[in-house]
Design a protein around this motif. Structure first.
Motif, short mmCIF file in Angstrom:
data_model
loop_
_atom_site.label_atom_id
_atom_site.label_comp_id
_atom_site.label_asym_id
_atom_site.label_seq_id
_atom_site.Cartn_x
_atom_site.Cartn_y
_atom_site.Cartn_z
N GLU A 205 -6.82 6.84 0.51
CA GLU A 205 -5.68 5.93 0.52
C GLU A 205 -5.91 4.90 -0.57
OE1 GLU A 205 -3.66 4.68 4.11
OE2 GLU A 205 -3.75 2.58 3.45
N HIS A 207 -4.37 1.63 -2.86
CA HIS A 207 -3.41 0.53 -2.81
C HIS A 207 -3.10 0.06 -4.22
CE1 HIS A 207 -3.88 -0.55 1.65
NE2 HIS A 207 -4.59 0.55 1.45
N ARG A 212 1.08 1.65 -0.60
CA ARG A 212 -0.01 2.51 -0.13
C ARG A 212 0.28 3.94 -0.55
NH1 ARG A 212 0.49 1.52 6.05
NH2 ARG A 212 -1.37 2.86 6.20
N ASN A 284 5.73 3.97 2.97
CA ASN A 284 6.12 2.68 2.39
C ASN A 284 7.55 2.27 2.76
OD1 ASN A 284 3.85 1.73 0.37
ND2 ASN A 284 3.97 3.95 0.19
#
Length: 436
Positions: A205, A207, A212, A284
């Motif tokens: 994952e 950022h 994300r 998102n």
């Protein structure tokens, strides 16, 4: 103490024959001097008075216990302070305090261990001397993965390098260290990799821009070094506009743009990238503004143009941030304001997709159409004005329309190699090409 001597005392022990990491080898005793303060109440006073003369080095305590007392302490001085230069380095105020309180100056041994050196310092102590000009301690971070691109000369030491990088970057979240094995596949932009250290877990994952992104790093393209380019281009888009992201990957342009209330048609040919893109759209919460597709980019351009035109005038209701907020919506425009083609190895050769892309639209009067900006990423092996001429010539050949270098805005994205540079070339799509 000279800078060379200063570097020597701080360097770890050297073992250039090491192939498997031996952490216990890296122990070093450092000769220092200290003020032995038997009265614990005076430790704070002297430490404050000595100021920057007190050592500051990870692994060596500036205030150490006395070998023979539970109450007193030793205040350890910097490595460049010794008995010969004590008066010069400490100053009269400190020396007067020491003499007045019967404090002794004694020899002290500091101890440095593996944990007290950086990855670069450790690697410089084990790699051959002829490789020290380029210590491979740097990497790209993708989720929990440290991604290396080791040159051939470092491959015999790859496991050792991986273990050191893993050890030294665990506090930063690194759990896996991988090395790129070959060039990027031109179709799906993926590459083979091997695990050098840590867990064989590739689902990450990432950022970026308050978004994300989840994906399997083995199966899709992601380059953390492009984060500034992602943000730069997203800053060009305006709320209410429509953007066509032809080679969207997992969504580093599309999803932040949708977060900014831009309508995005996002596409990728790689089934894995498309699956991650679709997941990230939901993750998102931008499903109302980001439409994912899995098509050949050459076909997608015309398809997206026609799909958007068919929806012109529709209202897209925007979710409320607060219940008290009035309902808001954006009106879908008839045309895209921007096209993004982030496939630098081949996108510039795919500009032919724009020839006739608007020809299927039933428009009698084209005079009032604001033509979109096309942002195409590409590599060039040329420098300076020659790079601009090279990119303009290749774009013109692909587009079937003569673009002069002055008609293109050139943004240098990054230097990929000494003779290879990545640019973003931005130009207004000619009306004659779109309706050809």
């Amino acid at each position: 103490m000279s800078s060379t001597a200063d570097a020597a005392w701080d360097a770890p022990p050297v073992n250039r024959s090491m192939r498997a990491l031996d952490r216990d080898f890296f122990v070093k005793e450092v000769p220092l001097i200290a003020a032995e303060v038997p009265d614990a109440k005076k430790v704070g006073e002297l430490r404050k008075l000595a100021g920057t003369a007190v050592i500051r080095r990870s692994g060596i305590e500036p205030v150490a216990s006395l070998p023979s007392s539970q109450t007193g302490r030793r205040i350890v001085f910097r490595q460049d302070i010794d008995e010969a230069n004590l008066e010069e380095k400490l100053g009269e105020d400190v020396l007067a305090y020491i003499r007045h309180n019967d404090i002794k100056i004694v020899k002290h041994t500091g101890k440095l261990q593996y944990a007290n050196w950086t990855a670069e310092q450790i690697l410089r102590s084990v790699l051959p001397e002829d490789l020290l000009d380029e210590t491979p301690a740097g990497f790209s971070m993708v989720g929990h993965i440290a991604h290396l691109n080791l040159r051939d000369q470092f491959l015999p030491y790859k496991q050792l390098i991986g273990e050191v990088i893993l050890d030294k970057n665990k506090p930063g979240g690194v759990r896996t260290v991988v090395n790129k094995l070959d060039t990027i596949d031109t179709k799906y932009r993926t590459f083979d990799m091997e695990v050098l250290a840590g867990e064989s877990i590739f689902d990450v994952e990432q950022h970026e821009q308050n978004c994300r992104f989840r994906f399997d790093f083995r199966k899709v393209y992601w380059n953390s070094r492009l984060h500034t380019e992602h943000e730069r281009l997203c800053n060009v888009f305006k709320a209410g506009q429509a953007v066509c992201d032809v080679m969207a990957g997992v969504g580093p342009f599309a999803i932040p743009a949708a977060k900014r209330e831009v309508l995005v048609y996002a596409n990728d040919l790689n089934p894995e990238s498309y699956a991650s893109l679709a997941e990230n759209v939901k993750l998102n919460k931008v499903s109302h503004l980001c439409v994912p597709s899995e098509m050949d980019g050459l076909v997608f351009v015309k398809h997206a143009v026609e799909q958007l035109y068919a929806r012109r005038g529709e209202e897209v209701v925007l979710p409320r941030v607060k219940r008290s907020q009035p309902e808001r919506s954006i009106t879908i425009p008839a045309f895209f304001s921007h096209f993004v083609m982030n496939l630098p190895a081949s996108a510039i050769d795919m500009l032919g997709a724009y020839r006739g892309a608007y020809s299927g639209l039933k428009i009698d009067d084209t005079a009032n159409i604001t033509m979109p900006r096309v942002h195409v990423h590409s590599f060039t092996h040329c420098e300076g004005s020659a790079a601009e001429e090279d990119l303009a010539a290749r774009a013109s050949a692909s587009l079937g329309y003569k673009l002069t270098p002055a008609e293109i805005d050139y943004h240098l994205v990054r230097k990929v190699a000494p003779s290879k540079t990545m640019f973003c070339c931005s130009f207004t799509l000619p009306l004659e090409v779109a309706f050809a």
